[in-house]
Design a protein around this motif. Structure first.
Motif, short mmCIF file in Angstrom:
data_model
loop_
_atom_site.label_atom_id
_atom_site.label_comp_id
_atom_site.label_asym_id
_atom_site.label_seq_id
_atom_site.Cartn_x
_atom_site.Cartn_y
_atom_site.Cartn_z
N ALA A 155 -2.45 9.94 -14.28
CA ALA A 155 -2.44 11.06 -13.34
C ALA A 155 -3.60 10.90 -12.37
CB ALA A 155 -2.55 12.38 -14.09
N LEU A 156 -3.29 10.89 -11.07
CA LEU A 156 -4.30 10.66 -10.05
C LEU A 156 -4.50 11.93 -9.22
CD1 LEU A 156 -3.16 7.16 -8.71
CD2 LEU A 156 -4.83 7.67 -10.52
N PRO A 157 -5.74 12.45 -9.11
CA PRO A 157 -6.02 13.56 -8.18
C PRO A 157 -6.11 13.04 -6.75
CG PRO A 157 -8.01 12.91 -9.32
CD PRO A 157 -6.90 12.08 -9.91
N ILE A 158 -6.34 13.95 -5.80
CA ILE A 158 -6.46 13.56 -4.40
C ILE A 158 -7.60 12.55 -4.24
CG2 ILE A 158 -7.05 14.40 -2.09
CD1 ILE A 158 -5.74 17.06 -2.88
N LEU A 161 -3.73 -0.67 -2.03
CA LEU A 161 -4.38 0.63 -1.99
C LEU A 161 -3.36 1.73 -2.21
CD1 LEU A 161 -6.70 0.11 1.12
CD2 LEU A 161 -7.31 -0.12 -1.29
N VAL A 162 -3.81 2.76 -2.89
CA VAL A 162 -2.99 3.95 -3.11
C VAL A 162 -3.80 5.15 -2.63
CG1 VAL A 162 -1.85 5.41 -4.81
CG2 VAL A 162 -1.76 2.92 -5.04
N GLN A 163 -3.19 6.00 -1.79
CA GLN A 163 -3.85 7.19 -1.27
C GLN A 163 -3.06 8.40 -1.71
OE1 GLN A 163 -3.98 7.44 2.98
NE2 GLN A 163 -5.71 8.84 3.00
N VAL A 164 -3.73 9.30 -2.44
CA VAL A 164 -3.12 10.54 -2.89
C VAL A 164 -3.59 11.65 -1.95
CG1 VAL A 164 -2.82 12.16 -4.79
CG2 VAL A 164 -3.04 9.71 -5.26
N VAL A 165 -2.65 12.31 -1.26
CA VAL A 165 -3.00 13.33 -0.26
C VAL A 165 -2.23 14.61 -0.57
CG1 VAL A 165 -3.48 11.59 1.49
CG2 VAL A 165 -1.19 12.53 1.31
N PRO A 166 -2.74 15.73 -0.09
CA PRO A 166 -2.02 17.00 -0.30
C PRO A 166 -0.68 16.99 0.43
CG PRO A 166 -4.29 17.38 0.40
CD PRO A 166 -4.01 15.93 0.60
N ALA A 167 0.22 17.81 -0.03
CA ALA A 167 1.51 17.93 0.63
C ALA A 167 1.32 18.50 2.03
CB ALA A 167 2.44 18.84 -0.18
N ASN A 220 0.84 -1.19 0.00
CA ASN A 220 0.00 0.00 0.00
C ASN A 220 0.88 1.25 0.00
OD1 ASN A 220 -2.18 -1.71 0.12
ND2 ASN A 220 -2.50 -1.46 2.31
N SER A 221 0.42 2.30 -0.69
CA SER A 221 1.25 3.49 -0.87
C SER A 221 0.47 4.75 -0.52
CB SER A 221 1.76 3.59 -2.32
OG SER A 221 2.50 2.44 -2.68
N ILE A 222 1.18 5.74 0.02
CA ILE A 222 0.64 7.09 0.22
C ILE A 222 1.49 8.02 -0.65
CG2 ILE A 222 0.23 8.96 1.84
CD1 ILE A 222 -0.14 6.92 4.01
N VAL A 223 0.83 8.74 -1.55
CA VAL A 223 1.51 9.66 -2.47
C VAL A 223 1.15 11.08 -2.05
CG1 VAL A 223 1.82 10.37 -4.86
CG2 VAL A 223 1.42 7.95 -4.32
N TYR A 224 2.15 11.91 -1.73
CA TYR A 224 1.94 13.30 -1.33
C TYR A 224 2.10 14.22 -2.53
CZ TYR A 224 2.38 11.53 3.42
OH TYR A 224 2.18 10.84 4.58
N LEU A 225 1.05 15.02 -2.76
CA LEU A 225 1.13 15.99 -3.85
C LEU A 225 2.02 17.16 -3.44
CD1 LEU A 225 -2.58 16.22 -5.05
CD2 LEU A 225 -0.69 15.08 -6.19
N PRO A 226 2.81 17.65 -4.37
CA PRO A 226 3.55 18.89 -4.08
C PRO A 226 2.59 20.05 -3.86
CG PRO A 226 4.48 17.72 -5.97
CD PRO A 226 3.17 17.07 -5.65
N LEU A 227 3.06 21.10 -3.21
CA LEU A 227 2.22 22.27 -2.96
C LEU A 227 1.70 22.84 -4.27
CD1 LEU A 227 4.24 24.09 -0.16
CD2 LEU A 227 2.05 22.88 0.07
#
Length: 670
Positions: free
Chosen positions: A376-379, A401-407, A332-339
């Motif tokens: 490309a995955l949004p939050i 599972l993959v979770q895309v979250v804000p930085a 499982n991965s958590i991906v942090y979006l850059p600002l």
């Protein structure tokens, strides 16, 4: 030559119209047998004459173990099948190769059918439409090269076929009257399901040995159909290589026989196992030419060889836990979006699949859910799943599972809990109310200094705590979503209840009373009691034996006992003796009277007798053994008994007064 199922699977209404009627049923093209053998069995051609050996049968038996003989023929893919194929040629060609020296040179026809078709159903389907390429036919007939192609066996092309084995045959004829046939099989397998060697539909599991499972079919079949059924389940007719294995199978039979995987139809008198395993010991009997198919009997565990038309149950053997398929997905991965970025391309490595079935190259990986790698995955939250299938019909799945979250915004948060509490409860106290201050916190979050504190475990401040250990936990969250936690320990202990109790009675009492006096009123001080009980100093005192202080105590010796108890459950006892006696030298005859009561013990009525019979009446008093007054009678007639039936059972004292002195006696009431 019908070389697949020779010759028993042709149409029931087939009529042999050939002049030679070779083999009695199947038409054989005498002119083509040499060419057929040159194409498919060149190892059986005499290099001098360039034709098959004259004694084909003898040559084949002498060379049947040569590696060159067992070449794949694109139809029979194992040694057993090739043996059968060659045996057909032996029995056919031996009779006809040299029977006709006249060749028909008007033409030659060939017909080639498609290869065997194997289809695996999907999604639990039970049938599927099947199409195939038409057979390819050629002829050298001088009258023309046109060929008439006719399907003579099987369902038409495009028909939906059910699970099982199906056969298709074609016949070709040319203008010269030449004919040729070809056949191929269509195998429809069910949707594969993983097998754990537990239970198999249509079979009863009878045991496991050396990593293999053994199953007895519920239905009867002939040997060939039983072999095909066992193969379709990934197993085989049971092979037996030890006495233990033989006993296991024999004991599973109930007054019946069942097919096993031994046969001798390739070489008469030489039994073989269907798997090609060596025959370590031989229990076969009745090995006549017409009996070629192995059957295990229930009475002795020997192996009878019977003909192929007998229907009975089969014993199937299947290897357990050999064809495991493993599929491992990424973590499982958590991906942090850059600002200030709203989405990001996510790339992953494919799942890793391994199998013990054949080779890993046979594994088919299929993505069942989720976006493609690099999308490309949004939050948000995303689930990916994959399915793997190998050539042994094993299926495995995995997902991640993959979770895309804000930085995250920078900043640090601190949280400090109050100090731990150690509480000692006073002796006898079971709980106490505790309060404490809230944790202290701070944050360097640039958004806000506001921090939310939440108690996540343990009793709240102001609760009542009993004996034991408690953990009170807090968490803190700031506007930058930084978090921190802290714990406070509370230990509640109790003071042990303890103390010493002492009880001291008065000294023994011994007194003399005047002559003629039978009792005296006697008082004494209460025992002295002390205690160090840490609950309180209260003590309870109970007299457990003897007259109470202030009672009229008769002549004799009496034991007086006491029991003391405090609130720490301590107890103590003490006692002293009271001895009452008359003064010596009692010589006045009036005081020499004696009192007798009878019967003693007494149940209902008590008789009184004095030594001076002239006294006819007197007053009486009755006391309990503890000195308590029970009842009295004034001036009763001593000639009549006294009614005592109303008294409870026990020891009593009776006093006679008004006769010059007090006389005492004891009696036991039943």
């Amino acid at each position: 030559i019908p070389w697949i199922h020779f010759p028993n699977h042709y149409f029931k209404d087939y009529t042999d119209t050939t002049a030679d009627k070779t083999n009695g049923i199947t038409p054989i093209n005498l002119n083509e047998i040499d060419t057929l053998i040159k194409i498919h069995a060149p190892y059986a051609i005499d290099p001098v004459s360039d034709i098959p050996f004259a004694d084909f049968d003898t040559w084949f038996r002498e060379h049947r173990h040569d590696d060159l003989v067992y070449q794949f023929d694109s139809v029979h893919l194992d040694k057993i099948g090739i043996d059968k194929f060659n045996k057909v040629w032996v029995y056919t060609a031996e009779q006809i190769i040299y029977a006709n020296k006249t060749c028909d040179t008007t033409g030659e026809i060939t017909l080639t059918c498609p290869n065997n078709i194997y289809i695996e159903l999907e999604n639990q389907a039970t049938e599927i439409p099947v199409s195939w390429d038409s057979p390819i036919g050629t002829t050298t007939c001088g009258k023309g090269n046109s060929i008439l192609l006719t399907q003579v066996l099987g369902a038409p092309m495009g028909t939906s076929l059910e699970i099982g084995n199906h056969y298709v045959a074609y016949e070709a004829s040319d203008n010269c009257g030449e004919m040729e046939t070809c056949r191929f099989s269509i195998t429809i397998n069910p949707t594969p399901t993983p097998f754990n060697c537990g239970e198999i539909t249509g079979f009863t599991k009878i045991g496991e040995l050396n990593g293999n499972g053994y199953f007895l079919s519920e239905n009867n079949l002939n040997w060939n159909d039983g072999r095909d059924l066992a193969t379709s389940w990934g197993g085989h007719l049971a092979t037996i290589n030890s006495k233990t294995e033989n006993s296991l199978l024999k004991n599973a039979l109930n007054q019946e026989t069942a097919y096993i995987g031994i046969y001798d139809f390739l070489t008469e008198g030489h039994p073989e196992w269907v798997t090609g395993e060596p025959l370590l010991f031989d229990y076969t009997f009745d090995n006549t030419e017409e009996n070629d198919y192995g059957s295990l009997n229930f009475w002795a565990g020997t192996w009878g060889l019977i003909n192929q038309w007998v229907n009975q149950k089969i014993l199937m053997e299947k290897t357990c836990n050999l064809l495991d398929l493993n599929l491992t997905c990424p973590e499982n991965s958590i991906v942090y979006l850059p600002l200030d970025q709203t989405d990001t391309a996510f790339v992953w490595a494919d799942p890793i699949a391994t199998t013990l079935c054949s080779t890993n190259a046979n594994i088919l990986l299929t993505q069942a859910a989720g976006e493609m790698s690099g999308t490309a995955l949004p939050i948000g939250d995303y689930e990916y799943s994959w399915t793997a299938a190998d050539s042994c019909h094993n299926v495995a799945t995995c997902s991640w599972l993959v979770q895309v979250v804000p930085a995250t915004v920078s900043g640090e948060i601190s949280l400090t809990c109050p100090n731990s509490l150690e509480i000692m409860l006073p002796a006898g106290q079971t709980d106490t109310i505790l309060t404490w201050t809230d944790p202290t916190t701070s944050t360097t979050c640039p958004k806000s200094e506001v921090v939310t504190i939440t108690q996540t475990a343990g009793p709240i401040s102001g609760s009542s705590f009993q004996y034991g250990a408690y953990t009170v936990s807090y968490s803190a969250l700031d506007s930058c979503e930084n978090t921190n936690t802290c714990n406070m320990q509370i230990n509640i202990d109790t003071t042990e209840i303890a103390g010493v109790l002492s009880l001291s009675c008065p000294n023994d009492i011994a007194i003399e009373i005047p002559i003629g006096q039978m009792d005296t009123i006697l008082s004494w001080a209460d025992p002295v009691m002390t205690t160090t009980c840490n609950l309180n100093e209260e003590i309870s005192l109970t007299q457990t034996q003897g007259f109470v202080s202030g009672s009229a105590i008769p002549i004799g010796s009496i034991l007086v006992s006491y029991l003391a108890e405090d609130n720490c459950n301590n107890a103590d006892t003490c006692s002293f003796m009271i001895t009452i006696s008359q003064e010596p030298e009692a010589t006045n005859p009036i005081f020499q009277q004696e009192l007798f009561v009878f019967p003693n013990p007494v149940k209902d009525q008590l008789n009184i007798q004095l030594s001076a019979p002239s006294i006819q009446s007197a007053s009486i008093k009755v006391y309990s053994a503890r000195g308590a007054f029970v009842f009295s009678r004034k001036q009763i007639n001593l000639q009549k008994p006294i009614e005592v039936s109303q008294l409870p059972p026990g020891l009593y004292f009776i006093q006679i007064s008004g006769v010059g002195k007090n006389n005492w006696a004891r009696f036991m009431k039943l």
